[in-house]
Write an enzyme that holds these catalytic residues in place. Structure first.
Site, mmCIF file in Angstrom:
data_model
loop_
_atom_site.group_PDB
_atom_site.id
_atom_site.type_symbol
_atom_site.label_atom_id
_atom_site.label_comp_id
_atom_site.label_asym_id
_atom_site.label_seq_id
_atom_site.Cartn_x
_atom_site.Cartn_y
_atom_site.Cartn_z
ATOM 1 N N SER A 168 0.835 -1.208 0.000
ATOM 2 C CA SER A 168 0.000 0.000 0.000
ATOM 3 C C SER A 168 0.863 1.249 0.000
ATOM 4 O O SER A 168 1.982 1.248 0.530
ATOM 5 C CB SER A 168 -0.860 -0.028 1.259
ATOM 6 O OG SER A 168 -1.417 1.235 1.511
ATOM 7 N N LYS A 225 2.341 -3.840 6.661
ATOM 8 C CA LYS A 225 2.768 -3.831 5.251
ATOM 9 C C LYS A 225 4.277 -3.532 5.148
ATOM 10 O O LYS A 225 4.987 -4.155 4.350
ATOM 11 C CB LYS A 225 1.981 -2.777 4.455
ATOM 12 C CG LYS A 225 0.482 -3.041 4.360
ATOM 13 C CD LYS A 225 0.162 -4.249 3.503
ATOM 14 C CE LYS A 225 -1.328 -4.503 3.386
ATOM 15 N NZ LYS A 225 -1.669 -5.798 2.785
ATOM 16 N N TYR A 237 -1.839 -1.426 10.822
ATOM 17 C CA TYR A 237 -2.087 -1.910 9.459
ATOM 18 C C TYR A 237 -0.910 -1.552 8.559
ATOM 19 O O TYR A 237 -0.319 -2.406 7.888
ATOM 20 C CB TYR A 237 -3.382 -1.303 8.895
ATOM 21 C CG TYR A 237 -3.492 -1.443 7.391
ATOM 22 C CD1 TYR A 237 -3.773 -2.677 6.803
ATOM 23 C CD2 TYR A 237 -3.272 -0.351 6.539
ATOM 24 C CE1 TYR A 237 -3.843 -2.808 5.428
ATOM 25 C CE2 TYR A 237 -3.345 -0.477 5.167
ATOM 26 C CZ TYR A 237 -3.632 -1.712 4.613
ATOM 27 O OH TYR A 237 -3.675 -1.845 3.242
#
Ligand code: NAD
Ligand code: UD1
Length: 338
Positions: A124, A153, A149
């Protein structure tokens, strides 16, 4: 060539599975339906006329995963499965780290044991944190993420780099998505989050169909063209194509490669409202509210690397995405009420 798609019934996964099937790949999906519904499988069959193999279980379950690898010859993996709600990840860090990391570990062990060499990972733009400058290039630094989150990543990107370092025959594509929006042209696939949506387009869709009264615009005092936040919104069908192109790239044995997948264009919240109104002929009432914490002012991609090396170029406009998203939302409301 058989591709294992984890999270293949989710928003981006389902569109990618359609493109893969239509491009001649055989597909195996594993999804535990945490954030999707089994009916999506039927819709994929309706759209493509082909049936992927489907297994319903948690990718963290190594025993069940191994049964799939024993039964099927998996040539490549596209790993979408994971949790993705930024705000929720702050409240549930353990769940987020565990699911996002352990699914990846389980797959990497299976690759080692069963000789699968190709891996595509859903990363992302969040890994760029608060950007020093835009447009963002793949060579720009990963920053400390602002949520568990995002940090998951960042961690997985690091893990993949380390794994690639000692497995020179592995081909790994890290794809950094910007803001995926829109839906399938058929109205059969799209994004319909439960409850009040956090993201801009799902929220506007609910305003458009009358489920929510007005949009809250979070801040109009950013140093941007009209004061509202600027993002790089990419149609999910273009994003899906990016995965097929990435798989083709992996066939050339490039080792580990990283690509931004966006459009290269920044759109403000007010511009998005206007585009939506023009595309659908529906008025979107809005109110200016304070900034949302954690938001950056401006974020968009330099996509020249994906363009040169993959032949990737977004072909759909923001208006196409608005109309497709609206049509899906409308169709979904009709299906729910029938
Ligand atoms: P989604 O929630 O629609 O799809 C994820 C799918 O994975 C769901 O069908 C869910 O049921 C499944 N899943 C989750 N954990 C699982 C597990 N342990 N085992 C089996 N299945 C599991 O999300 P999406 O928008 O399609 O995103 C796909 C991937 O792309 C995610 O990894 C996400 O972090 C990443 N991503 C998404 C965006 C975005 O804006 N949508 C942006 C950047 C990156
Ligand atoms: C968010 C995540 C990002 C994640 C992406 C997935 C945060 C801080 N970032 O991106 O990590 O990869 O979702 O899709 O959560 N906006 C409004 N009103 C709304 C909703 C949004 O004005 O009701 C504005 C936001 O302030 C922002 C823009 O719209 O300027 C886009 O927001 P959103 O769709 O939530 O995406 P991001 O915040 O870019």
């Amino acid at each position: 060539m058989r591709v294992l798609v984890t999270g293949g019934l989710g928003f981006i996964g389902s569109h990618t599975v359609c493109d893969l099937l239509e491009s001649g790949y055989d597909v195996t999906i594993i999804d535990n339906l945490y954030n999707s519904k089994e009916v999506v499988l039927e819709r994929i069959k309706e759209i493509t006329g082909r049936a992927p193999n489907f297994y319903k279980f948690d990718v963290q379950n190594k025993e069940k995963l191994e049964e799939v690898f024993k039964k099927e010859k998996i040539d490549a993996i596209i790993h979408f499965a994971g949790y993705k709600a930024v705000g929720e990840s702050v409240e549930k860090p353990l769940e987020y780290y565990e699911n996002n990391l352990d699914t990846t570990f389980a797959l990497l062990w299976m690759m080692k044991k069963y000789g699968t060499k190709n891996f595509v990972f859903s990363s992302s733009a969040t890994i760029y944190g608060v950007p020093d400058k835009v447009p963002l290039k793949e060579t720009d630094p990963r920053k400390e993420a602002t949520s568990p989150y995002g940090e998951s990543k960042v961690m997985i990107e690091r893990i993949l780099e380390d794994v690639s370092h000692v497995n020179k025959d592995y081909n790994i594509a890290i794809l950094r998505y910007f803001n995926p929006i829109g839906a399938h042209k058929s109205g059969l696939l799209g994004e319909d989050p439960n409850g009040i949506p956090n993201n801009l387009l799902p929220y506007i869709n609910k305003v458009a169909v009358g489920e929510l009264k007005y949009l809250n615009v979070f801040g109009n005092d950013y140093p941007t063209k009209d004061g509202t936040g600027v993002r790089d919104y990419i149609h999910v069908l273009d994003l899906a194509r990016g995965h097929v192109l990435a798989l083709k790239k992996l066939e050339t044995n490039p080792g580990l490669v990283i690509y931004n997948l966006g459009t290269g264009k920044g759109t403000s919240v007010l511009e998005m409202i206007k585009a939506y109104e023009e595309a659908t002929n529906i008025k979107i009432p809005y109110e200016i509210k304070p900034r949302r914490s954690g938001d950056v002012a401006i974020n968009y991609a330099d996509c020249s690397k994906a363009n040169i090396e993959l032949g990737f170029k977004a072909k759909y406009t923001i208006k196409d995405a608005c109309l497709d998203g609206y049509n899906y939302q409308l169709a979904e409301e009709k299906r729910k009420n029938s």
